[in-house]
Design an enzyme around this catalytic site. Structure first.
Site, PDB file in Angstrom:
ATOM      1  N   ARG A  66     -56.197 -47.881  30.233  1.00 25.45           N
ATOM      2  CA  ARG A  66     -54.920 -48.210  29.577  1.00 25.45           C
ATOM      3  C   ARG A  66     -55.125 -49.410  28.651  1.00 25.45           C
ATOM      4  O   ARG A  66     -54.520 -49.520  27.598  1.00 25.45           O
ATOM      5  CB  ARG A  66     -53.833 -48.509  30.622  1.00 25.45           C
ATOM      6  N   TYR A 118     -38.108 -42.347   8.068  1.00 27.44           N
ATOM      7  CA  TYR A 118     -38.109 -41.358   9.137  1.00 27.44           C
ATOM      8  C   TYR A 118     -36.942 -41.626  10.097  1.00 27.44           C
ATOM      9  O   TYR A 118     -36.768 -42.756  10.575  1.00 27.44           O
ATOM     10  CB  TYR A 118     -39.464 -41.419   9.863  1.00 27.44           C
ATOM     11  N   ASP A 190     -45.147 -48.606   6.793  1.00 27.88           N
ATOM     12  CA  ASP A 190     -45.477 -47.313   7.386  1.00 27.88           C
ATOM     13  C   ASP A 190     -46.203 -46.527   6.292  1.00 27.88           C
ATOM     14  O   ASP A 190     -45.595 -46.107   5.310  1.00 27.88           O
ATOM     15  CB  ASP A 190     -44.188 -46.595   7.841  1.00 27.88           C
ATOM     16  N   LYS A 215     -50.042 -37.189  11.624  1.00 29.91           N
ATOM     17  CA  LYS A 215     -49.893 -36.513  10.321  1.00 29.91           C
ATOM     18  C   LYS A 215     -51.254 -36.374   9.637  1.00 29.91           C
ATOM     19  O   LYS A 215     -52.105 -35.661  10.134  1.00 29.91           O
ATOM     20  CB  LYS A 215     -48.873 -37.261   9.464  1.00 29.91           C
TER      21      LYS A 215
END
Ligand code: PLP
Length: 403
Positions: A66, A118, A190, A215
């Site tokens: 993690r 978005y 972004d 993406k």
């Protein structure tokens, strides 16, 4: 119309100082070129959670996945090189990355955010972080005057998408960086739409870059991932703490898939963009289309700005139909292009932002941004452009019948 290759003021087309190698080479070879213990050319998938310690207070550098994992570390170093930053962090999704990043801010802080972005980011900020005490101003950041007017003494960050989603407006990265640096805050970009292949916001003054690695970076519509790149050591440490404490770290296998996708980033981005030029021009001439939003058109209002801060225009096109009644017909009639909600993969997708990606955004804000019931968004893939155009042509031919 053919694509006019341009060079940003950052440098030559894709070459920047990634250890002397061009961005195309770094994408293929990654940060390490090969795995030093075995010589494996493909980074191994370290599919394990924990690592043996040689002794008390001794470590191999790895302890628990993690917190740190060798496959994820290779991806983190690779994306940092591609974006021209010192540090990369990989999360389970783009939203996981944005949510981690927003933890850098405290109740009482104010952020200026692109109004045209978005819808999931809007939902995260308003539904989860406003109640926590952050405040947000939603601004058309492509207009620097509006950004300046929205600044408050408590503004700690500007968060932009450029080109914006879905209206393809372009925000001046350098100017926004100047504005927010003047009061000691950060510019966050972004960079999902252009990918590091076409744009490196850190080189234009941004402090942090985020990606939905889902993406263009992964590129095959098969992997969720999210990435942050930055160079500020203090902020990096704070983000590592969030990654470790919240646990939205990217899994080893998905880190490997993202690395594999990145290897072909240059080829895919060039092809997506080439196809997008052809399709955007075709759409512009279609009698049922009212307006096409594509930053590669020389008459796009922000064309010069795009050329000054990016090396290309990408594969995203939005277009407004004349008649909203054509929307369901088109969505039903395309067969090669798939009606689905995402972008940046090898397969071309068509999206209806009003009810899909941007449904979380309130109507008034959608209207102000231009997201209407006539607007469709195309993520152009790497198929043959003629086939894609033929698919659109036959779908358009179904419109207007029996009405
Ligand atoms: N940023 C942009 C521009 C996006 O389009 C998306 C998702 O569509 C996200 C962030 C969120 O990324 P993810 O779906 O990987 O969580």
């Amino acid at each position: 119309m053919t694509k006019t290759t341009h060079t940003s003021s950052d440098g030559t087309k894709t070459r920047h100082s990634t250890g002397g190698h061009s961005l195309d080479t770094v994408a293929v070879r990654g940060a390490r070129l090969f795995e030093p213990h075995t010589g494996a050319i493909s980074t191994p998938i370290y599919q394990n959670t924990t690592f043996r310690h040689p002794g008390l207070f001794e470590s191999t550098g790895f302890d628990y996945s993690r917190v740190i994992n060798p496959t994820r570390s290779e991806l983190e170093r690779t994306i940092a090189l591609l974006e021209g930053g010192d540090y990369g962090l990989a999360f389970a999704s783009g939203m996981g990355a944005i949510s981690a990043l927003i933890k850098l801010y405290q109740p009482g802080d104010h952020l200026i955010v692109s109004e045209d972005l978005y819808g999931g980011t809007y939902r995260l900020f308003t539904e989860y972080y406003e109640p926590y005490g952050l405040s947000f101003s939603w601004v058309d950041t492509s207009d620097c005057m509006r950004v300046e007017q929205a600044l408050q003494p408590k503004t700690k960050a500007i968060f932009i998408e450029t080109p914006s989603n879905p209206m393809m407006k372009v925000t001046d990265i350098r100017r926004c960086a100047e504005l927010i640096h003047h009061q000691g805050g950060q510019l966050i970009v972004d960079n999902t739409f252009l990918s590091p292949y076409f744009q490196n916001p850190l080189r234009s003054g941004a402090d942090m870059v985020i990606h939905s690695g889902t993406k263009y970076l992964s590129g095959h519509n098969d992997t969720l991932s999210g990435l942050i790149v930055l160079s500020n050591t203090q902020l990096e440490q704070a983000l590592r703490e969030v990654q470790k404490s919240e646990g939205a770290s990217l899994s080893p296998f998905d880190a490997w898939l993202t690395l594999r996708g990145i290897k072909t980033l240059a080829l895919r981005m060039e092809r997506c963009e080439g196809n997008a030029f052809r399709i955007a021009q075709w759409l512009q001439e279609h009698p049922r289309v009212d307006q096409v939003f594509f930053t590669g058109f020389p008459d796009h209002p922000h064309y010069a700005l795009s050329c000054s801060q990016a090396r290309g225009f990408g594969g995203m096109i939005s277009f407004a139909l004349k008649d909203p009644a054509d929307v369901p017909v088109l969505l039903k009639s395309v067969s090669l292009i798939l009606f689905a909600e995402s972008l940046g993969g090898v397969e071309s997708l068509i999206t209806y932002p009003l009810v899909q990606t941007h449904s979380a955004i309130p109507e008034a804000m959608r209207r102000s941004a231009g997201i209407t019931d006539r607007l469709l968004r195309l993520s152009v893939g790497i198929e043959d452009a003629d086939d894609l155009i033929a698919d659109l042509a036959s779908a358009f031919a179904c419109c207007g019948k029996d009405r």
